[in-house]
Design a protein around this motif. Structure first.
Motif, PDB file in Angstrom:
ATOM      1  N   ASP A  48      59.873 -76.303 -58.296  1.00 48.88           N
ATOM      2  CA  ASP A  48      59.917 -75.189 -57.355  1.00 48.88           C
ATOM      3  C   ASP A  48      58.493 -74.784 -56.993  1.00 48.88           C
ATOM      4  OD1 ASP A  48      60.501 -72.996 -55.897  1.00 48.88           O
ATOM      5  OD2 ASP A  48      61.462 -71.874 -57.522  1.00 48.88           O
ATOM      6  N   ASN A  49      58.038 -75.201 -55.814  1.00 47.90           N
ATOM      7  CA  ASN A  49      56.660 -74.905 -55.407  1.00 47.90           C
ATOM      8  C   ASN A  49      56.408 -73.426 -55.242  1.00 47.90           C
ATOM      9  OD1 ASN A  49      55.814 -77.500 -55.440  1.00 47.90           O
ATOM     10  ND2 ASN A  49      56.064 -77.875 -53.259  1.00 47.90           N
ATOM     11  N   SER A  50      57.463 -72.672 -54.847  1.00 42.65           N
ATOM     12  CA  SER A  50      57.232 -71.252 -54.579  1.00 42.65           C
ATOM     13  C   SER A  50      57.178 -70.430 -55.860  1.00 42.65           C
ATOM     14  CB  SER A  50      58.353 -70.726 -53.678  1.00 42.65           C
ATOM     15  OG  SER A  50      59.598 -70.953 -54.313  1.00 42.65           O
ATOM     16  N   ALA A  51      57.599 -71.019 -56.986  1.00 44.87           N
ATOM     17  CA  ALA A  51      57.594 -70.228 -58.228  1.00 44.87           C
ATOM     18  C   ALA A  51      56.183 -70.030 -58.761  1.00 44.87           C
ATOM     19  CB  ALA A  51      58.458 -70.926 -59.276  1.00 44.87           C
ATOM     20  N   HIS A  52      55.231 -70.845 -58.323  1.00 42.37           N
ATOM     21  CA  HIS A  52      53.856 -70.749 -58.821  1.00 42.37           C
ATOM     22  C   HIS A  52      52.900 -70.710 -57.655  1.00 42.37           C
ATOM     23  CE1 HIS A  52      55.826 -72.174 -62.489  1.00 42.37           C
ATOM     24  NE2 HIS A  52      56.350 -73.116 -61.731  1.00 42.37           N
ATOM     25  N   TYR A  53      51.843 -69.931 -57.802  1.00 47.02           N
ATOM     26  CA  TYR A  53      50.847 -69.798 -56.739  1.00 47.02           C
ATOM     27  C   TYR A  53      50.026 -71.064 -56.620  1.00 47.02           C
ATOM     28  CZ  TYR A  53      46.945 -67.814 -54.131  1.00 47.02           C
ATOM     29  OH  TYR A  53      45.992 -67.561 -53.199  1.00 47.02           O
ATOM     30  N   ASN A  54      49.796 -71.515 -55.395  1.00 48.83           N
ATOM     31  CA  ASN A  54      48.905 -72.658 -55.151  1.00 48.83           C
ATOM     32  C   ASN A  54      49.354 -73.898 -55.940  1.00 48.83           C
ATOM     33  OD1 ASN A  54      46.714 -74.032 -54.167  1.00 48.83           O
ATOM     34  ND2 ASN A  54      45.197 -73.012 -55.452  1.00 48.83           N
ATOM     35  N   TYR A  55      50.651 -74.193 -55.868  1.00 45.95           N
ATOM     36  CA  TYR A  55      51.196 -75.299 -56.663  1.00 45.95           C
ATOM     37  C   TYR A  55      52.073 -76.196 -55.792  1.00 45.95           C
ATOM     38  CZ  TYR A  55      54.265 -77.611 -60.122  1.00 45.95           C
ATOM     39  OH  TYR A  55      54.983 -78.522 -60.855  1.00 45.95           O
ATOM     40  N   GLU A  56      51.826 -77.519 -55.877  1.00 44.53           N
ATOM     41  CA  GLU A  56      52.676 -78.492 -55.186  1.00 44.53           C
ATOM     42  C   GLU A  56      53.004 -79.589 -56.176  1.00 44.53           C
ATOM     43  OE1 GLU A  56      51.811 -80.368 -51.240  1.00 44.53           O
ATOM     44  OE2 GLU A  56      50.523 -78.593 -51.079  1.00 44.53           O
ATOM     45  N   TYR A  57      54.240 -79.659 -56.611  1.00 48.94           N
ATOM     46  CA  TYR A  57      54.561 -80.602 -57.687  1.00 48.94           C
ATOM     47  C   TYR A  57      54.380 -82.054 -57.246  1.00 48.94           C
ATOM     48  CZ  TYR A  57      59.249 -81.815 -55.884  1.00 48.94           C
ATOM     49  OH  TYR A  57      60.307 -82.274 -55.130  1.00 48.94           O
ATOM     50  N   GLN A  58      54.500 -82.325 -55.926  1.00 47.80           N
ATOM     51  CA  GLN A  58      54.362 -83.707 -55.468  1.00 47.80           C
ATOM     52  C   GLN A  58      52.932 -84.203 -55.628  1.00 47.80           C
ATOM     53  OE1 GLN A  58      55.606 -81.200 -53.609  1.00 47.80           O
ATOM     54  NE2 GLN A  58      57.441 -81.838 -52.493  1.00 47.80           N
ATOM     55  N   SER A  59      51.953 -83.283 -55.433  1.00 48.93           N
ATOM     56  CA  SER A  59      50.565 -83.743 -55.543  1.00 48.93           C
ATOM     57  C   SER A  59      49.942 -83.409 -56.892  1.00 48.93           C
ATOM     58  CB  SER A  59      49.723 -83.124 -54.427  1.00 48.93           C
ATOM     59  OG  SER A  59      49.869 -81.723 -54.473  1.00 48.93           O
ATOM     60  N   GLU A  60      50.695 -82.742 -57.759  1.00 51.80           N
ATOM     61  CA  GLU A  60      50.142 -82.368 -59.065  1.00 51.80           C
ATOM     62  C   GLU A  60      50.167 -83.563 -60.005  1.00 51.80           C
ATOM     63  OE1 GLU A  60      49.089 -79.091 -59.514  1.00 51.80           O
ATOM     64  OE2 GLU A  60      48.129 -80.020 -61.243  1.00 51.80           O
ATOM     65  N   GLU A  61      49.014 -83.916 -60.550  1.00 54.41           N
ATOM     66  CA  GLU A  61      48.967 -85.104 -61.419  1.00 54.41           C
ATOM     67  C   GLU A  61      48.532 -84.812 -62.834  1.00 54.41           C
ATOM     68  OE1 GLU A  61      47.983 -88.696 -58.314  1.00 54.41           O
ATOM     69  OE2 GLU A  61      46.465 -88.042 -59.722  1.00 54.41           O
ATOM     70  N   LEU A  62      47.754 -83.734 -62.991  1.00 54.05           N
ATOM     71  CA  LEU A  62      47.163 -83.507 -64.306  1.00 54.05           C
ATOM     72  C   LEU A  62      47.925 -82.494 -65.147  1.00 54.05           C
ATOM     73  CD1 LEU A  62      43.388 -83.400 -63.420  1.00 54.05           C
ATOM     74  CD2 LEU A  62      44.537 -85.103 -64.785  1.00 54.05           C
ATOM     75  N   ASN A  63      48.915 -81.832 -64.555  1.00 52.56           N
ATOM     76  CA  ASN A  63      49.569 -80.752 -65.275  1.00 52.56           C
ATOM     77  C   ASN A  63      50.282 -81.244 -66.535  1.00 52.56           C
ATOM     78  OD1 ASN A  63      50.537 -78.093 -65.636  1.00 52.56           O
ATOM     79  ND2 ASN A  63      52.494 -78.719 -64.772  1.00 52.56           N
ATOM     80  N   LEU A  64      51.085 -82.314 -66.375  1.00 48.22           N
ATOM     81  CA  LEU A  64      51.804 -82.871 -67.527  1.00 48.22           C
ATOM     82  C   LEU A  64      51.338 -84.311 -67.739  1.00 48.22           C
ATOM     83  CD1 LEU A  64      55.462 -81.850 -66.605  1.00 48.22           C
ATOM     84  CD2 LEU A  64      53.947 -80.636 -68.148  1.00 48.22           C
ATOM     85  N   TYR A  65      51.710 -84.870 -68.890  1.00 50.41           N
ATOM     86  CA  TYR A  65      51.423 -86.280 -69.112  1.00 50.41           C
ATOM     87  C   TYR A  65      52.322 -87.114 -68.206  1.00 50.41           C
ATOM     88  CZ  TYR A  65      49.098 -84.809 -73.422  1.00 50.41           C
ATOM     89  OH  TYR A  65      48.264 -84.223 -74.338  1.00 50.41           O
ATOM     90  N   ASN A  66      51.726 -88.093 -67.504  1.00 47.71           N
ATOM     91  CA  ASN A  66      52.520 -88.891 -66.575  1.00 47.71           C
ATOM     92  C   ASN A  66      53.242 -90.047 -67.233  1.00 47.71           C
ATOM     93  OD1 ASN A  66      51.931 -87.530 -64.163  1.00 47.71           O
ATOM     94  ND2 ASN A  66      49.861 -88.351 -64.236  1.00 47.71           N
ATOM     95  N   ARG A  67      52.703 -90.501 -68.377  1.00 48.32           N
ATOM     96  CA  ARG A  67      53.243 -91.694 -69.017  1.00 48.32           C
ATOM     97  C   ARG A  67      54.522 -91.366 -69.767  1.00 48.32           C
ATOM     98  NH1 ARG A  67      49.490 -95.305 -72.829  1.00 48.32           N
ATOM     99  NH2 ARG A  67      49.368 -93.368 -73.987  1.00 48.32           N
ATOM    100  N   GLY A  68      55.428 -92.314 -69.819  1.00 41.30           N
ATOM    101  CA  GLY A  68      56.605 -92.150 -70.668  1.00 41.30           C
ATOM    102  C   GLY A  68      56.297 -92.625 -72.070  1.00 41.30           C
ATOM    103  N   CYS A  69      56.967 -92.013 -73.070  1.00 32.97           N
ATOM    104  CA  CYS A  69      56.654 -92.351 -74.460  1.00 32.97           C
ATOM    105  C   CYS A  69      57.055 -93.766 -74.820  1.00 32.97           C
ATOM    106  CB  CYS A  69      57.333 -91.365 -75.409  1.00 32.97           C
ATOM    107  SG  CYS A  69      56.539 -89.755 -75.381  1.00 32.97           S
ATOM    108  N   ARG A  70      58.090 -94.290 -74.143  1.00 31.37           N
ATOM    109  CA  ARG A  70      58.502 -95.656 -74.452  1.00 31.37           C
ATOM    110  C   ARG A  70      57.370 -96.616 -74.094  1.00 31.37           C
ATOM    111  NH1 ARG A  70      62.843 -96.622 -71.054  1.00 31.37           N
ATOM    112  NH2 ARG A  70      61.598 -97.964 -69.719  1.00 31.37           N
ATOM    113  N   GLN A  71      56.845 -96.431 -72.878  1.00 28.60           N
ATOM    114  CA  GLN A  71      55.770 -97.318 -72.456  1.00 28.60           C
ATOM    115  C   GLN A  71      54.531 -97.135 -73.326  1.00 28.60           C
ATOM    116  OE1 GLN A  71      53.763 -96.466 -68.867  1.00 28.60           O
ATOM    117  NE2 GLN A  71      52.477 -98.238 -69.270  1.00 28.60           N
ATOM    118  N   ALA A  72      54.253 -95.889 -73.689  1.00 32.55           N
ATOM    119  CA  ALA A  72      53.072 -95.621 -74.520  1.00 32.55           C
ATOM    120  C   ALA A  72      53.178 -96.334 -75.859  1.00 32.55           C
ATOM    121  CB  ALA A  72      52.914 -94.118 -74.737  1.00 32.55           C
TER     122      ALA A  72
END
Lengths: 359, 352
Positions: free
Chosen positions: B229-253
């Motif tokens: 939900d982009n509107s739930a947070h100020y200045n936030y776009e989940y499509q372009s957000e890359e650093l907020n969470l870990y992108n890798r899946g644990c299986r692959q890791a």
């Protein structure tokens, strides 16, 4: 009357020299150990440089210096002891040995100082960590300022690794603004109210970063509105113990470093004892070899001791030497120099005899 | 027709024996290192056994440990044989022992190659095992009050923090599972009731992830809830957000981690295999060369060494005949024990 005199036969002397040769090489290894311990401590301190206001460089540098010097001194000692088996080779080292022993004696004193410094570092460290962590928390939000952009990451990794939160506890985060203004919607009334309620216009909340979350908590982490019981179902912050990390990071880091320092201190003390025993052996060997030379027969028995005279006599003798060192430029008993001294008083007491006048 | 014949004058034999003795010591250490590497790999696999469903992959470290230990024994024997080969009076006592020793050693050494091949071949099995294990771990994340599952939350949180990963394939796996226990949900609240009703199974699903998915390298404080939900947070776009969470899946890791470990161990195992085979081949040459010397008066004559006395096919046929005769003897021996008056005993098979 010698201090702790021991009589040495020729075979005893040879065995002592060989044993000391081996022990000196072992001491070289312990010197390397000291050096690596100092290096390890230096690396550990440099790793967390950002969290300390003032880096403690004295203790690791001392250990590194002492380690290197120990290697050099014991290497020389090994060579000397190897040559002591043969009285002709000993003559080469005869003049050097006493200064060598005195230097080594002061050097072992340095090792002891190094060990004691390890234990006394704690107070300096605590002060440095308190100030360093306070600043790190203050700059947590400044991820867009050069020089401070990695502090957030460092602080988060620290809190996760050591399972700690804040300086003394999690409440430290309530007193600083750790959310940057870039991510605050200033048009929102809630945000504006919070900013106004504060003297300095800081956005303070009763929330903590995610890295404070406890791993052992049975419920998903509550990081925001921590002191508001009604904000979360079935939640009482006074009773909640596992939700966040309860330990302060200063305490956690202090314990971590104290543990390292105590282990290092113990090892250095053991090395000091070892060095003192090697030094005692070398002293006995030196005095025994000198007495053999004095007696003239290389195969005879000789005495070895720690000090030739009793401690009081040796102290007095050395003190006199030091006192007279200062007088070497003063005049003493040269009769050609006219020194106004006590002789004038003696002249006054001597009755003046009239020179008989010839008539 | 002899296989790979080489002539051995006396000096060459002596040098071969000495070099082989030295090499057997090196191989002994190499075998010990292989054992240690097997132990290390097994400990690492065991540490994450809670998120692994099957134990198939454990055959690789087991093989390494077994072969490492056995090769220490093999190389001690080889060293002793080398020492005795320089003395022609002591060498004959090894005569009966060496042929089965060679077969056994070659078999064990080839197991090293098998272990290496398996480490690559079992990768899909490892991935599948991790997939199922992680899926279960995520499903039971909320069950911190169920005995047997109460540590899943801590295990998954620690795993995600240590390997810097989130979820099975990626963070969206958390959207499909109820990871907040019903004990902490207020069922009188409208929001909770809406979410539970909108779902067929009556589960509380949300577009949020646990705190252990948060990436410390992100410049902004972690956003764990209302991720889509982009509107739930100020200045936030989940499509372009890359650093907020870990992108890798644990299986692959985890798969990358274990494959990395095995790729590091691989060259060492290969080196050990080549070293061991070199020793076995050289020992065979030494044995056959010494056999030419036994019984001779002049021990300094030149002899021939070979790998096989006859060609490969002929040796195989001979070995088959020998095994058949041995089996027959055993069978007839049994039969004659039951009915001692019937057939005469078969001839004893000639031993090599």
């Amino acid at each position: 009357m010698a201090v702790l005199k021991v009589t040495f036969t020729k075979t005893n002397r040879d065995k002592l020299a060989q044993v000391l040769w081996v022990l000196n090489w072992v001491s070289v290894v312990t010197g390397v150990t000291l050096f690596s311990l100092g290096l390890f401590l230096k690396v550990e301190i440099v790793k967390r440089r950002e969290l300390m206001s003032k880096e403690i460089v004295s203790v690791p540098n001392m250990l590194i210096f002492v380690g290197l010097t120990a290697c050099a001194i014991n290497f020389l000692g090994g060579k000397i002891c190897y040559d002591c088996v043969d009285t002709t080779k000993f003559l080469r080292w005869k003049l050097l040995m006493l200064p060598y022993i005195i230097c080594t004696f002061f050097f072992t004193f340095c090792i002891l100082v190094g060990a004691l410094m390890c234990y006394s570092m704690r107070n300096d460290l605590e002060e440095s960590l308190f100030l360093g962590l306070r600043d790190a928390m203050r700059y947590y939000k400044d991820t867009d300022m050069p020089g401070r952009c990695y502090i957030k990451r460092t602080m988060d990794m620290l809190q996760m690794q050591f399972q700690c939160c804040g300086n003394e506890g999690y409440r430290d985060w309530f007193h600083i603004q750790w959310i940057s203004n870039r991510y605050l919607d200033m048009t929102d009334s809630g945000v504006a109210e919070r900013l106004r309620s504060n003297v300095e216009g800081k956005y303070l909340i009763d929330g903590v970063p995610f890295s404070c979350c406890g791993l052992h908590s049975p419920r998903p982490c509550i990081q925001h509105q921590i002191t508001n019981n009604s904000a979360h179902y079935n939640y009482e912050y006074q009773k909640e113990e596992l939700n966040l990390n309860r330990r302060g990071c200063r305490q956690a880091l202090l314990e971590h470093y104290t543990q390292i320092m105590q282990s290092i201190g113990l090892i250095v003390l053991i090395i000091w004892l070892f060095e003192v025993s090697v030094l005692t052996g070398v002293r006995y060997l030196q005095t025994a070899m000198e007495n053999v030379l004095r007696l003239g027969d290389p195969d005879s028995e000789s005495d070895g001791w720690l000090l030739e005279n009793s401690i009081a006599d040796t102290a007095r003798y050395n003190f006199n030497i030091i006192k007279n060192l200062g007088k070497c430029y003063q005049v003493d008993d040269d009769p050609n120099i006219d020194v106004p001294s006590t002789s004038q008083q003696a002249q006054e007491n001597v009755p003046v005899k009239q020179i008989p006048v010839a008539q | 027709m002899v296989l790979l014949k080489i002539k051995f004058p006396f000096q060459k034999r002596v040098r071969l024996a000495q070099g082989l003795w030295l090499l057997s010591w090196v191989a002994m250490f190499s075998g010990a290192i292989t054992f240690a590497m097997g132990v290390f790999l097994k400990t690492e696999l065991h540490r994450r056994s809670e998120v692994m469903h099957s134990m198939d992959i454990h055959i690789v470290p087991n093989l390494l440990m077994a072969v490492g230990l056995a090769s220490v024994g093999i190389n001690i024997c080889a060293g002793k044989v080398c020492q005795d080969s320089l003395d022609p009076t002591r060498f004959p006592r090894w005569k009966m022992f060496l042929p089965p020793f060679f077969c056994f050693s070659v078999f064990l050494t080839s197991l090293l190659l098998v272990a290496m091949i398996l480490s690559f071949a079992l990768q899909p099995s490892l991935e599948e095992s991790l997939k199922i294990g992680l899926k279960n771990g995520i499903r039971f994340y909320k069950d911190t009050d169920t005995p047997g599952r109460c540590f899943q939350k801590e295990t998954i949180d620690r795993l995600q923090i240590e390997f810097q990963c989130c979820g099975n394939t990626n963070y969206r796996d958390w959207f499909e599972v109820q990871w907040i226990s019903s004990r902490y949900l207020d069922f009188t609240s409208k929001e909770v009731k809406d979410r539970v009703r909108s779902n067929v199974d009556g589960r509380y699903l949300l577009d949020g992830v646990p705190f252990s998915c948060c990436n410390p390298a992100s410049p902004r404080p972690c956003i764990q809830y209302s991720l889509l939900d982009n509107s739930a947070h100020y200045n936030y776009e989940y499509q372009s957000e890359e650093l907020n969470l870990y992108n890798r899946g644990c299986r692959q890791a985890l798969v990358s981690y274990y494959m990395g470990l095995m790729n590091t161990i691989g060259p060492c195992v290969l080196f050990d295999f080549l070293l061991q085979m070199t020793i076995l081949v050289s020992l065979r040459y030494l044995q056959t060369a010494m056999e030419g010397v036994i019984g001779q008066e002049n021990v300094e004559i030149e002899t021939e060494g070979y790998i096989l006395e006859k060609g490969v096919k002929e040796t195989l046929l001979e070995t088959k005949e020998k095994m058949k005769k041995l089996l027959q003897f055993a069978r007839v021996g049994d039969a004659s024990a039951v009915t001692p008056d019937t057939e005469p005993e078969a001839d004893k098979p000639a031993t090599a």
